[in-house]
Scaffold this motif. Sequence first.
Motif, PDB file in Angstrom:
ATOM      1  N   VAL A 444      68.518  30.908 128.877  1.00 14.41           N
ATOM      2  CA  VAL A 444      68.722  29.803 127.991  1.00 14.41           C
ATOM      3  C   VAL A 444      67.249  29.253 128.462  1.00 14.41           C
ATOM      4  O   VAL A 444      66.670  29.249 129.483  1.00 14.41           O
ATOM      5  N   ASP A 445      66.503  29.063 127.385  1.00 19.78           N
ATOM      6  CA  ASP A 445      64.793  28.696 127.599  1.00 19.78           C
ATOM      7  C   ASP A 445      64.593  27.744 126.548  1.00 19.78           C
ATOM      8  O   ASP A 445      65.489  26.954 125.907  1.00 19.78           O
ATOM      9  N   SER A 446      63.265  27.456 126.381  1.00 19.97           N
ATOM     10  CA  SER A 446      62.830  26.250 125.472  1.00 19.97           C
ATOM     11  C   SER A 446      63.104  26.339 124.161  1.00 19.97           C
ATOM     12  O   SER A 446      63.650  25.222 123.348  1.00 19.97           O
ATOM     13  N   GLU A 450      65.513  24.202 120.796  1.00 19.96           N
ATOM     14  CA  GLU A 450      65.242  23.870 119.417  1.00 19.96           C
ATOM     15  C   GLU A 450      66.156  24.452 118.246  1.00 19.96           C
ATOM     16  O   GLU A 450      66.657  23.914 117.291  1.00 19.96           O
ATOM     17  N   ASP A 451      66.617  25.809 118.614  1.00 15.44           N
ATOM     18  CA  ASP A 451      67.455  26.478 117.314  1.00 15.44           C
ATOM     19  C   ASP A 451      68.646  27.045 117.967  1.00 15.44           C
ATOM     20  O   ASP A 451      69.515  27.653 117.163  1.00 15.44           O
ATOM     21  N   ASN A 452      69.177  26.523 119.117  1.00 17.50           N
ATOM     22  CA  ASN A 452      70.578  26.870 119.867  1.00 17.50           C
ATOM     23  C   ASN A 452      70.666  28.600 120.008  1.00 17.50           C
ATOM     24  O   ASN A 452      71.758  28.993 119.875  1.00 17.50           O
ATOM     25  N   SER A 453      69.606  29.086 120.256  1.00 17.16           N
ATOM     26  CA  SER A 453      69.676  30.754 120.475  1.00 17.16           C
ATOM     27  C   SER A 453      69.410  30.820 121.858  1.00 17.16           C
ATOM     28  O   SER A 453      68.693  30.122 122.612  1.00 17.16           O
ATOM     29  N   VAL A 454      69.883  31.961 122.325  1.00 17.45           N
ATOM     30  CA  VAL A 454      69.307  32.284 123.658  1.00 17.45           C
ATOM     31  C   VAL A 454      68.643  33.953 123.771  1.00 17.45           C
ATOM     32  O   VAL A 454      69.016  34.532 122.673  1.00 17.45           O
ATOM     33  N   THR A 455      68.288  34.408 124.728  1.00 16.15           N
ATOM     34  CA  THR A 455      67.872  35.598 124.938  1.00 16.15           C
ATOM     35  C   THR A 455      68.895  36.507 125.472  1.00 16.15           C
ATOM     36  O   THR A 455      69.578  35.891 126.564  1.00 16.15           O
ATOM     37  N   ILE A 456      69.271  37.666 125.128  1.00 10.19           N
ATOM     38  CA  ILE A 456      70.211  38.584 125.626  1.00 10.19           C
ATOM     39  C   ILE A 456      69.463  39.734 126.210  1.00 10.19           C
ATOM     40  O   ILE A 456      68.911  40.532 125.234  1.00 10.19           O
ATOM     41  N   ARG A 457      69.129  40.087 127.528  1.00 11.98           N
ATOM     42  CA  ARG A 457      68.430  41.248 127.924  1.00 11.98           C
ATOM     43  C   ARG A 457      69.284  42.358 128.189  1.00 11.98           C
ATOM     44  O   ARG A 457      70.499  42.299 128.944  1.00 11.98           O
ATOM     45  N   ASP A 458      69.104  43.516 127.970  1.00 11.80           N
ATOM     46  CA  ASP A 458      69.761  44.793 128.004  1.00 11.80           C
ATOM     47  C   ASP A 458      69.264  45.221 129.226  1.00 11.80           C
ATOM     48  O   ASP A 458      68.101  45.364 129.556  1.00 11.80           O
ATOM     49  N   ARG A 459      70.153  45.700 130.340  1.00 11.84           N
ATOM     50  CA  ARG A 459      69.826  46.086 131.627  1.00 11.84           C
ATOM     51  C   ARG A 459      68.971  47.419 131.697  1.00 11.84           C
ATOM     52  O   ARG A 459      67.847  47.605 132.172  1.00 11.84           O
ATOM     53  N   ASP A 460      69.404  48.519 130.648  1.00  6.65           N
ATOM     54  CA  ASP A 460      68.670  49.716 130.647  1.00  6.65           C
ATOM     55  C   ASP A 460      67.450  49.747 130.067  1.00  6.65           C
ATOM     56  O   ASP A 460      66.382  50.382 130.483  1.00  6.65           O
ATOM     57  N   SER A 461      67.641  49.312 128.935  1.00  2.14           N
ATOM     58  CA  SER A 461      66.293  49.182 128.279  1.00  2.14           C
ATOM     59  C   SER A 461      65.209  48.157 128.489  1.00  2.14           C
ATOM     60  O   SER A 461      64.014  47.889 128.299  1.00  2.14           O
ATOM     61  N   MET A 462      65.732  47.072 129.235  1.00  2.14           N
ATOM     62  CA  MET A 462      65.022  45.517 129.432  1.00  2.14           C
ATOM     63  C   MET A 462      64.572  44.982 128.191  1.00  2.14           C
ATOM     64  O   MET A 462      64.012  43.873 128.291  1.00  2.14           O
ATOM     65  N   GLU A 463      65.058  45.376 127.114  1.00  2.31           N
ATOM     66  CA  GLU A 463      64.659  44.777 125.752  1.00  2.31           C
ATOM     67  C   GLU A 463      65.501  43.272 125.765  1.00  2.31           C
ATOM     68  O   GLU A 463      66.590  43.451 125.837  1.00  2.31           O
ATOM     69  N   GLN A 464      64.781  42.490 125.073  1.00  4.32           N
ATOM     70  CA  GLN A 464      65.544  41.075 124.874  1.00  4.32           C
ATOM     71  C   GLN A 464      65.446  40.850 123.439  1.00  4.32           C
ATOM     72  O   GLN A 464      64.641  41.266 122.508  1.00  4.32           O
ATOM     73  N   ILE A 465      66.846  40.368 122.957  1.00  9.30           N
ATOM     74  CA  ILE A 465      67.030  40.272 121.636  1.00  9.30           C
ATOM     75  C   ILE A 465      67.390  38.509 121.790  1.00  9.30           C
ATOM     76  O   ILE A 465      67.908  38.162 122.537  1.00  9.30           O
ATOM     77  N   ARG A 466      67.193  37.956 120.474  1.00 12.22           N
ATOM     78  CA  ARG A 466      67.769  36.360 120.548  1.00 12.22           C
ATOM     79  C   ARG A 466      68.973  36.509 119.580  1.00 12.22           C
ATOM     80  O   ARG A 466      69.132  37.077 118.563  1.00 12.22           O
ATOM     81  N   VAL A 467      69.936  35.713 120.057  1.00  9.43           N
ATOM     82  CA  VAL A 467      71.406  35.434 119.628  1.00  9.43           C
ATOM     83  C   VAL A 467      71.624  34.172 119.738  1.00  9.43           C
ATOM     84  O   VAL A 467      71.382  33.344 120.430  1.00  9.43           O
ATOM     85  N   SER A 468      72.232  33.642 118.467  1.00  9.31           N
ATOM     86  CA  SER A 468      72.895  32.235 118.577  1.00  9.31           C
ATOM     87  C   SER A 468      73.792  32.116 119.426  1.00  9.31           C
ATOM     88  O   SER A 468      74.690  32.912 119.704  1.00  9.31           O
ATOM     89  N   ILE A 469      74.130  30.892 120.138  1.00 13.72           N
ATOM     90  CA  ILE A 469      74.874  30.795 121.113  1.00 13.72           C
ATOM     91  C   ILE A 469      76.417  31.008 120.552  1.00 13.72           C
ATOM     92  O   ILE A 469      77.302  31.629 121.559  1.00 13.72           O
ATOM     93  N   ASP A 470      76.662  30.503 119.721  1.00 15.25           N
ATOM     94  CA  ASP A 470      77.935  30.771 119.215  1.00 15.25           C
ATOM     95  C   ASP A 470      78.490  32.270 118.776  1.00 15.25           C
ATOM     96  O   ASP A 470      79.593  32.619 118.391  1.00 15.25           O
ATOM     97  N   GLN A 471      77.489  33.231 118.936  1.00 14.42           N
ATOM     98  CA  GLN A 471      77.540  34.616 118.645  1.00 14.42           C
ATOM     99  C   GLN A 471      77.647  35.566 120.052  1.00 14.42           C
ATOM    100  O   GLN A 471      77.875  36.686 119.977  1.00 14.42           O
ATOM    101  N   ILE A 472      77.357  34.724 121.026  1.00 10.90           N
ATOM    102  CA  ILE A 472      77.109  35.575 122.318  1.00 10.90           C
ATOM    103  C   ILE A 472      78.473  36.279 122.817  1.00 10.90           C
ATOM    104  O   ILE A 472      78.239  37.530 122.970  1.00 10.90           O
ATOM    105  N   LEU A 473      79.624  35.455 122.523  1.00  6.13           N
ATOM    106  CA  LEU A 473      80.997  36.492 123.054  1.00  6.13           C
ATOM    107  C   LEU A 473      81.096  37.539 122.039  1.00  6.13           C
ATOM    108  O   LEU A 473      81.674  38.583 122.679  1.00  6.13           O
ATOM    109  N   ASN A 474      81.009  37.332 120.832  1.00  6.15           N
ATOM    110  CA  ASN A 474      81.210  38.415 119.770  1.00  6.15           C
ATOM    111  C   ASN A 474      80.179  39.544 120.154  1.00  6.15           C
ATOM    112  O   ASN A 474      80.701  40.820 120.231  1.00  6.15           O
TER     113      ASN A 474
END
Length: 481
Positions: A444-446, A450-474
């Motif tokens: 959860v960052d700044s 503003e837009d209710n999105s978080v970053t999700i970081r992938d362990r292996d590639s270390m890449e981060q994507i932004r996902v809206s909070i209500d889509q995290i579980l899916n």
Amino acid sequence: MEKIVSLAKRRGFVFQSSEIYGGLNGCWDFGPLGVEMFRNLKDEWWRTMTYREDIEGIDAAILMHPRVWEASGHVENFTDPMVDCKSCKARYRLDNLLADLSTKRKKEILRSIEPELFSGKLDDEKVLNEFNNRIKGDVANKVVQTLVPCPNCGNTATFTEARKFNLMFKTFVGPVEDSSAVVYMRPETAQGIYVNFLNVQSASRQKIPFGIAQIGKAFRNEINTKNFLFRTREFEQMEMQYFVKPGTDTDWFEYWRSQRIQWYIDLGMDKQKLRWHQHEPDALAHYAKDAYDIEYQFPFGWGEIEGIHNRTDYDLSRHEQFSGKSLKYFDDQTKEKYTPYIIETSAGASRSFMAFLIDSYNEEEAPTADGKTETRVVLKMHPRLAPVKAAIFPLVNRDGMPEIAKKIEKELRPHMRVFYDDAGAIGRRYRRQDEIGTPYCITVDSQTLEDNSVTIRDRDSMEQIRVSIDQILNYLKTKII
Ligand code: ATP
């Protein structure tokens, strides 16, 4: 190996049993992360093996009638050849002493016993084959007594004659400790399946071919325990016995061979580190028509993780003979009555746990926040095996970020094992999760504010994507469950 054993202890995967008392040889305890990963592994096996129409599960008692082990051949045959060092009293398995010799030493021994045969150049593979073919039985005994140094004190010509040592632990039922009260701690889970063959078949109305699966503890009083969870005195097995009509056994044997190796590959194990080892005809167990081991390349060499055996009608026939009860199957369509053949898939749960842990261990160079690089230790295990599925971090402990992160944690927790961490720099928090194999880190960052999105970081590639909070579980569900 040392790095893995130390990581396993530090992060709570595996502890030595009774450590504060100096430990008990050959026994280990699973810690908080270990037990989670171990359950995931066993669940994967259970799901693959029993969520199909032709396999039923059971959970038999560890203690069984002592006649079971006479019928199975364990009382008579479940022995290892044991030798003692007369100088330092250390005790070894004769076959292990020979197997652990260096190739150079094996070559010297072959030359010394058969000089004319081995006068030329010998390549290493040939040496190993010849050594295994020639140094057995009385010859092996003689070689160990005359040519093999004791690994503990270094003396040669110090070993006793080999004696047979039965690996079954004995105990007593009831208050009187005499021979009529002796029972054994089961050395394999298979026998609980065989003696229940007709119970399961009639209760579940299964028709041949069908299988019975079981996961459970087994106990073997191994002469030497070694290599962490590889050879322990108490361990877990995942066994499935598949009952087939005689004559169809060879096809089923091949079917189960391909199914079982694929299971390890599907769970992410490196294909290059898996191989088949077929038992030579003279090394086959007394009951087996054909046997293959799936071997994994451990840091200390290749070792069996699972055996696939064509056990013929040996087990059911023996239990019929010893119990006096018929264990024949009646096919009501063809009106035939016969003793089924059994194809067994026998995997070590704790041993394959260790193989998965080792296989996932990686050290790699990764960039740091200040533009340098550092070594990152990462367990790249299949998300379904990972003990923690997702970690949730507030980037900083202010501006409402912890509250949002806590809310996400609360929403995810009923669905999967998650971990909340707000301590230290974000980079360090990622590393701590990498080291235990957590596949996803949610921050959860700044921008979240503003837009209710978080970053999700992938362990292996270390890449981060932004996902809206209500889509995290899916998102996590499609990746993990
Ligand atoms: P080994 O030759 O290594 O002693 P085995 O041939 O006696 O093994 P099986 O009786 O076929 O092994 O047992 C099936 C599986 O159970 C093995 O593939 C292994 O994964 C596991 N297993 C057997 N003995 C032990 C042990 N002492 N500690 C941990 N796992 C074991």
